[in-house]
Write a protein that holds these residues in place. Sequence first.
Motif, PDB file in Angstrom:
ATOM      1  N   ARG A   4       5.213 -40.018  -4.922  1.00 25.43           N
ATOM      2  CA  ARG A   4       4.010 -39.548  -5.613  1.00 25.43           C
ATOM      3  C   ARG A   4       4.202 -39.706  -7.121  1.00 25.43           C
ATOM      4  N   LEU A   5       3.167 -40.170  -7.805  1.00 26.89           N
ATOM      5  CA  LEU A   5       3.240 -40.335  -9.252  1.00 26.89           C
ATOM      6  C   LEU A   5       3.277 -38.981  -9.950  1.00 26.89           C
ATOM      7  N   MET A   6       4.027 -38.923 -11.043  1.00 27.31           N
ATOM      8  CA  MET A   6       4.071 -37.707 -11.848  1.00 27.31           C
ATOM      9  C   MET A   6       2.784 -37.618 -12.666  1.00 27.31           C
ATOM     10  N   THR A   7       2.184 -36.457 -12.689  1.00 27.53           N
ATOM     11  CA  THR A   7       0.965 -36.238 -13.468  1.00 27.53           C
ATOM     12  C   THR A   7       1.354 -35.877 -14.899  1.00 27.53           C
ATOM     13  N   ASN A  20       3.109 -39.309 -25.597  1.00 32.54           N
ATOM     14  CA  ASN A  20       3.770 -40.308 -24.755  1.00 32.54           C
ATOM     15  C   ASN A  20       4.935 -40.984 -25.458  1.00 32.54           C
ATOM     16  N   ALA A  21       4.810 -41.265 -26.748  1.00 30.76           N
ATOM     17  CA  ALA A  21       5.908 -41.898 -27.485  1.00 30.76           C
ATOM     18  C   ALA A  21       7.130 -40.986 -27.511  1.00 30.76           C
ATOM     19  N   ALA A  22       6.910 -39.693 -27.652  1.00 32.01           N
ATOM     20  CA  ALA A  22       8.009 -38.737 -27.643  1.00 32.01           C
ATOM     21  C   ALA A  22       8.649 -38.658 -26.256  1.00 32.01           C
ATOM     22  N   ARG A  23       7.829 -38.763 -25.219  1.00 30.94           N
ATOM     23  CA  ARG A  23       8.362 -38.757 -23.851  1.00 30.94           C
ATOM     24  C   ARG A  23       9.223 -39.985 -23.595  1.00 30.94           C
ATOM     25  N   VAL A  24       8.793 -41.146 -24.089  1.00 30.83           N
ATOM     26  CA  VAL A  24       9.583 -42.368 -23.927  1.00 30.83           C
ATOM     27  C   VAL A  24      10.939 -42.185 -24.606  1.00 30.83           C
ATOM     28  N   ARG A  25      10.949 -41.651 -25.819  1.00 30.15           N
ATOM     29  CA  ARG A  25      12.213 -41.393 -26.522  1.00 30.15           C
ATOM     30  C   ARG A  25      13.085 -40.416 -25.738  1.00 30.15           C
ATOM     31  N   TRP A  26      12.470 -39.419 -25.133  1.00 24.29           N
ATOM     32  CA  TRP A  26      13.210 -38.428 -24.355  1.00 24.29           C
ATOM     33  C   TRP A  26      13.902 -39.095 -23.156  1.00 24.29           C
ATOM     34  N   PHE A  27      13.169 -39.954 -22.441  1.00 18.31           N
ATOM     35  CA  PHE A  27      13.766 -40.647 -21.290  1.00 18.31           C
ATOM     36  C   PHE A  27      14.880 -41.597 -21.737  1.00 18.31           C
ATOM     37  N   MET A  28      14.678 -42.264 -22.874  1.00 17.97           N
ATOM     38  CA  MET A  28      15.717 -43.153 -23.397  1.00 17.97           C
ATOM     39  C   MET A  28      16.971 -42.359 -23.764  1.00 17.97           C
ATOM     40  N   MET A  29      16.797 -41.223 -24.408  1.00 18.33           N
ATOM     41  CA  MET A  29      17.924 -40.422 -24.856  1.00 18.33           C
ATOM     42  C   MET A  29      18.657 -39.767 -23.675  1.00 18.33           C
ATOM     43  N   PHE A  31      18.312 -40.517 -20.177  1.00 20.69           N
ATOM     44  CA  PHE A  31      18.652 -41.343 -19.019  1.00 20.69           C
ATOM     45  C   PHE A  31      18.992 -42.786 -19.378  1.00 20.69           C
ATOM     46  N   GLY A  32      18.708 -43.204 -20.601  1.00 24.03           N
ATOM     47  CA  GLY A  32      18.969 -44.587 -20.982  1.00 24.03           C
ATOM     48  C   GLY A  32      17.999 -45.567 -20.341  1.00 24.03           C
ATOM     49  N   VAL A  33      16.835 -45.072 -19.968  1.00 22.67           N
ATOM     50  CA  VAL A  33      15.824 -45.882 -19.270  1.00 22.67           C
ATOM     51  C   VAL A  33      14.510 -45.760 -20.016  1.00 22.67           C
ATOM     52  N   ARG A  34      13.857 -46.907 -20.217  1.00 22.77           N
ATOM     53  CA  ARG A  34      12.528 -46.900 -20.823  1.00 22.77           C
ATOM     54  C   ARG A  34      11.507 -46.910 -19.683  1.00 22.77           C
ATOM     55  N   PRO A  35      10.741 -45.826 -19.520  1.00 23.64           N
ATOM     56  CA  PRO A  35       9.773 -45.772 -18.426  1.00 23.64           C
ATOM     57  C   PRO A  35       8.616 -46.748 -18.642  1.00 23.64           C
ATOM     58  N   VAL A  36       7.987 -47.121 -17.550  1.00 21.05           N
ATOM     59  CA  VAL A  36       6.844 -48.029 -17.593  1.00 21.05           C
ATOM     60  C   VAL A  36       5.669 -47.300 -18.213  1.00 21.05           C
ATOM     61  N   GLY A  41      -0.850 -46.283 -22.926  1.00 19.86           N
ATOM     62  CA  GLY A  41       0.355 -45.633 -23.432  1.00 19.86           C
ATOM     63  C   GLY A  41       0.910 -44.545 -22.541  1.00 19.86           C
ATOM     64  N   SER A  42       0.159 -44.161 -21.506  1.00 20.35           N
ATOM     65  CA  SER A  42       0.640 -43.103 -20.620  1.00 20.35           C
ATOM     66  C   SER A  42       1.779 -43.623 -19.739  1.00 20.35           C
ATOM     67  N   LEU A  43       2.669 -42.712 -19.358  1.00 22.70           N
ATOM     68  CA  LEU A  43       3.818 -43.087 -18.540  1.00 22.70           C
ATOM     69  C   LEU A  43       3.435 -43.153 -17.075  1.00 22.70           C
ATOM     70  N   THR A  44       3.972 -44.147 -16.385  1.00 20.67           N
ATOM     71  CA  THR A  44       3.775 -44.296 -14.951  1.00 20.67           C
ATOM     72  C   THR A  44       5.145 -44.152 -14.308  1.00 20.67           C
ATOM     73  N   LEU A  45       5.369 -43.017 -13.652  1.00 23.36           N
ATOM     74  CA  LEU A  45       6.677 -42.705 -13.104  1.00 23.36           C
ATOM     75  C   LEU A  45       6.500 -41.928 -11.811  1.00 23.36           C
ATOM     76  N   THR A  46       7.277 -42.300 -10.786  1.00 24.47           N
ATOM     77  CA  THR A  46       7.223 -41.556  -9.532  1.00 24.47           C
ATOM     78  C   THR A  46       8.283 -40.466  -9.540  1.00 24.47           C
ATOM     79  N   TRP A  47       8.058 -39.472  -8.704  1.00 23.67           N
ATOM     80  CA  TRP A  47       9.057 -38.416  -8.562  1.00 23.67           C
ATOM     81  C   TRP A  47      10.347 -38.989  -8.002  1.00 23.67           C
ATOM     82  N   GLY A  48      10.240 -39.980  -7.114  1.00 25.23           N
ATOM     83  CA  GLY A  48      11.431 -40.600  -6.539  1.00 25.23           C
ATOM     84  C   GLY A  48      12.289 -41.273  -7.596  1.00 25.23           C
ATOM     85  N   ALA A  49      11.652 -41.973  -8.530  1.00 20.96           N
ATOM     86  CA  ALA A  49      12.401 -42.627  -9.613  1.00 20.96           C
ATOM     87  C   ALA A  49      13.071 -41.594 -10.497  1.00 20.96           C
TER      88      ALA A  49
END
Length: 82
Positions: A4-7, A20-29, A31-36, A41-49
């Motif tokens: 399921r996609l994260m809301t 969203n830009a701050a969230r991308v930086r948070w994921f990079m810092m 997990f070392g991963v840039r989310p899709v 500009g909104s993030l597309t991420l599943t709970w499984g990922a």
Amino acid sequence: MNQRLMTEADLYRVTKLKQNAARVRWFMMNFGVRPVQSADGSLTLTWGAYEIMQARRAGGVTPTHDAHAVARPKLVRVGRAA
């Protein structure tokens, strides 16, 4: 695994950030991963990922590691190349 996609509310609950830009930086810092990101500009991420990222960060084995594990052949040196 939950696909399921994260809301927006889910992303806020996880990151405690609204932009969203701050969230991308948070994921990079963290997990070392840039989310899709979508075109807006909104993030597309599943709970499984997200669960896999957490497991890797904790040093656990993820399902993808077990399913695709292949024994590598032992490499033996033949000699010097001419």
